[in-house]
Design a protein around this motif. Structure first.
Motif, PDB file in Angstrom:
ATOM      1  N   LYS A   9      85.221  23.924  72.336  1.00 21.70           N
ATOM      2  CA  LYS A   9      84.974  23.127  73.531  1.00 21.70           C
ATOM      3  C   LYS A   9      83.621  22.438  73.430  1.00 21.70           C
ATOM      4  O   LYS A   9      82.681  22.985  72.882  1.00 21.70           O
ATOM      5  CB  LYS A   9      84.984  24.028  74.764  1.00 21.70           C
ATOM      6  N   THR A  37      84.649  19.565  80.388  1.00 19.14           N
ATOM      7  CA  THR A  37      84.781  20.106  79.042  1.00 19.14           C
ATOM      8  C   THR A  37      85.709  19.201  78.253  1.00 19.14           C
ATOM      9  O   THR A  37      86.755  18.794  78.759  1.00 19.14           O
ATOM     10  CB  THR A  37      85.348  21.531  79.102  1.00 19.14           C
ATOM     11  N   LEU A  83      89.537  18.322  79.065  1.00 19.87           N
ATOM     12  CA  LEU A  83      90.413  19.490  79.174  1.00 19.87           C
ATOM     13  C   LEU A  83      91.107  19.535  80.532  1.00 19.87           C
ATOM     14  O   LEU A  83      92.287  19.870  80.613  1.00 19.87           O
ATOM     15  CB  LEU A  83      89.604  20.770  78.941  1.00 19.87           C
ATOM     16  N   ILE A 131      87.886  18.573  74.531  1.00 22.35           N
ATOM     17  CA  ILE A 131      88.435  19.183  73.323  1.00 22.35           C
ATOM     18  C   ILE A 131      88.932  18.073  72.407  1.00 22.35           C
ATOM     19  O   ILE A 131      89.284  16.981  72.863  1.00 22.35           O
ATOM     20  CB  ILE A 131      89.555  20.199  73.632  1.00 22.35           C
TER      21      ILE A 131
END
Length: 154
Positions: A56, A81, A29, A83
């Protein structure tokens, strides 16, 4: 680090690194925000993520090391994180299209016209001398309209 598959994908001229986790292509991310959506305010990106209900995935240590190895995240990063590819595509199209989430203010200002404005509702403006030609621009595409008469006290 051997069983994690990684690679690079180019999106709009930006090279993004990804990991394959549980059969899904996952992007960092932080790299998406800083490289792909760099001209869009961070708050806007996060609002769009909430609106799109982006899921996430928080990296474990092995994934973090792999992302550092392929230079997708900063070397000093302590966490990351991820995605999915679908979420990156949805977020990108949402942020790049013109104002998906419009505000009420714009709708109201477009609905108003010069006929709707009444002289008795116009506030007394002590700075009316600053206006040139006594005209007011309501937008870039409109022509200037005459200012409403201002009542002055003696």
């Amino acid at each position: 680090m051997g069983d994690l598959k990684s690679g690079f994908e180019e999106v709009d001229g930006v090279r993004l690194g990804y990991l394959i986790i549980k059969g899904k292509q996952m992007f960092a991310l932080s790299q998406v925000v800083t490289d792909l959506l760099k001209n869009i305010p961070r708050t806007t990106v996060h609002k769009r993520m909430d609106h799109l209900k982006v899921k996430k995935h928080h990296c474990d240590l092995e994934e973090l090391r792999k992302l550092k190895a392929i230079n997708s995240i900063a070397f000093h990063a302590a966490k990351c994180t991820l995605i999915s590819r679908e979420d990156v595509e949805a977020l990108y199209t949402s942020c790049k299209t013109e104002r998906v989430l419009k505000t009420k203010r714009r709708k109201i200002s477009r609905a108003l016209s010069a006929a709707d404005l009444r002289p008795e509702l116009a506030p007394a403006d002590p700075f009316s001398g600053f206006w040139k030609e006594n005209k007011l621009w309501l937008g870039l595409n409109d022509s200037p309209r005459p200012l409403l008469p201002v009542r002055r006290k003696a």
